[in-house]
Scaffold this active site. Structure first.
Site, short mmCIF file in Angstrom:
data_model
loop_
_atom_site.label_atom_id
_atom_site.label_comp_id
_atom_site.label_asym_id
_atom_site.label_seq_id
_atom_site.Cartn_x
_atom_site.Cartn_y
_atom_site.Cartn_z
N GLU A 121 -0.85 0.95 -5.23
CA GLU A 121 -0.48 -0.08 -4.50
C GLU A 121 -0.68 -1.38 -5.48
O GLU A 121 -1.60 -1.67 -6.15
CB GLU A 121 -1.89 -0.49 -3.45
CG GLU A 121 -2.10 1.04 -2.71
CD GLU A 121 -3.30 0.76 -1.81
OE1 GLU A 121 -3.63 -0.15 -1.59
OE2 GLU A 121 -3.92 1.93 -1.90
N HIS B 286 0.76 -1.21 -0.04
CA HIS B 286 0.04 0.00 0.12
C HIS B 286 0.98 1.31 0.01
O HIS B 286 0.93 1.83 0.98
CB HIS B 286 -0.81 0.21 1.14
CG HIS B 286 -2.05 0.91 1.24
ND1 HIS B 286 -1.84 2.34 1.33
CD2 HIS B 286 -3.08 0.68 1.78
CE1 HIS B 286 -2.99 2.97 1.29
NE2 HIS B 286 -3.92 1.93 1.65
#
Ligand code: BG6
Length: 309
Positions: free
Chosen positions: A281, A177
């Site tokens: 991500e 992320h």
């Protein structure tokens, strides 16, 4: 030069013991920081980085002579049980809320777990590699971070259920992320996603087809691009750079910025910080979740590098 196994158990890992086992003079040292969270401070020839054992969380990466690649909030909470806001949280074994269990923590367990540090290697003059592991039943996860002129991240997930049992496959989602630092979110453009389908989380997961132009940011953005095994390039003209994100065995790309209102509801993000980053991500989520048979392993990787623009 290396520091290797025996594995450092998370509850015994302090900067002092980590330095004894894994420190490399002028290259890798460990600090507990003001909140008692052990982390590695990595100084390779061409880049620096900071990696916390909490969540195996990289909070800084900066090639020499460049601006920081990663954004980390000045309001992040460095506390047990809390994820770090910024850097590269690892979402695993689920992404977002857990299906059928809304009380479970967002984005899985890996980002709030204390990982074991297994090895630190100076691969050559340019590259330093750290290997961390954690177990989240039935998975054993190995995360390898290589810091150099580019950042290489490799995630191996092993289903530890013995192969000779009749147990069914174990499903997981995963995402690195990554919070990329930007000059100003409105002035960056993200290429590589043209023509793909994304789930728009700001519109009740509507499926939308991305147009031919690079993605620009004009409001809250929360998209899961599915069936995207390819690369992305984040152009930031005001900083005269582009960030190239390459990946392997990662079929999803998530793009997120909370914008004004959502940011103001987040206690670990300053109200004025949302224009300073965009999350891009790499992972396998939603339609691209992985079904892993007993005894099998899955590997995904991402490479991040900065180029002049
Ligand atoms: C993104 C999700 O990946 O992470 C968003 O798509 C979410 O929906 C965001 O809001 C941040 O999540 P968290 O749990 O770190 O606040």
């Amino acid at each position: 030069m290396t520091g290797t196994i025996p594995t450092m158990m998370p509850d015994t890992a302090t900067a002092q013991t980590l330095n004894q086992q894994f420190g490399i003079p002028q290259t890798v040292r460990f600090d507990d920081g003001p909140h008692g969270q052990p982390h590695a401070i990595i100084t390779a020839d061409d880049a620096t980085a900071v990696l916390y054992l909490h969540g195996a969380h990289l909070t800084e990466y900066q090639p020499t002579g460049r601006k920081p690649v990663l954004f980390t909030s000045r309001q992040t909470q460095l506390k047990p049980g809390k994820p770090i806001r910024g850097g590269i949280p690892i979402c695993f074994p689920w992404f977002g809320p857990k299906q059928g269990d809304p009380a479970a923590p967002m984005h899985g367990l890996a980002r709030t777990q204390s990982w074991n540090l297994d090895a630190v290697h100076k691969l050559d003059d340019q590259r330093v590699q750290l290997t961390l592991t954690c177990s989240i039943d039935p998975f054993h996860v190995t995360y390898t971070v290589t810091v150099g002129t580019q950042l290489e991240l490799h995630l191996r997930v092993h289903n530890t259920t013995p192969a000779n049992t009749s147990a069914s496959a174990a499903r997981f989602e995963q995402a690195l992320h990554t919070y990329f630092a930007v000059s100003q979110i409105r002035s960056v453009a993200l290429a590589g996603l043209a023509g793909l389908t994304y789930l728009d989380k700001t519109q009740a997961f509507n499926r939308v087809t991305q147009g031919p132009e690079p993605v620009r940011f004009e409001g809250e953005t929360d998209r899961v691009y599915i069936n995207h095994p390819g690369d992305c390039t984040l152009a930031d003209p005001a900083w005269a750079r582009q960030i190239v994100i390459e990946k392997a065995n990662a079929n999803s790309t998530i793009v997120w910025n909370p914008w004004t209102d959502k940011a103001s509801q987040m206690p670990d993000l300053g109200d004025d910080e949302w224009p300073d980053f965009v999350c891009i991500e790499s992972g396998n989520v939603a339609d691209n979740a992985v079904e892993l048979a007993p005894g099998e392993a899955h590997e995904m990787s991402t490479t991040i590098r900065v180029e002049d623009l």
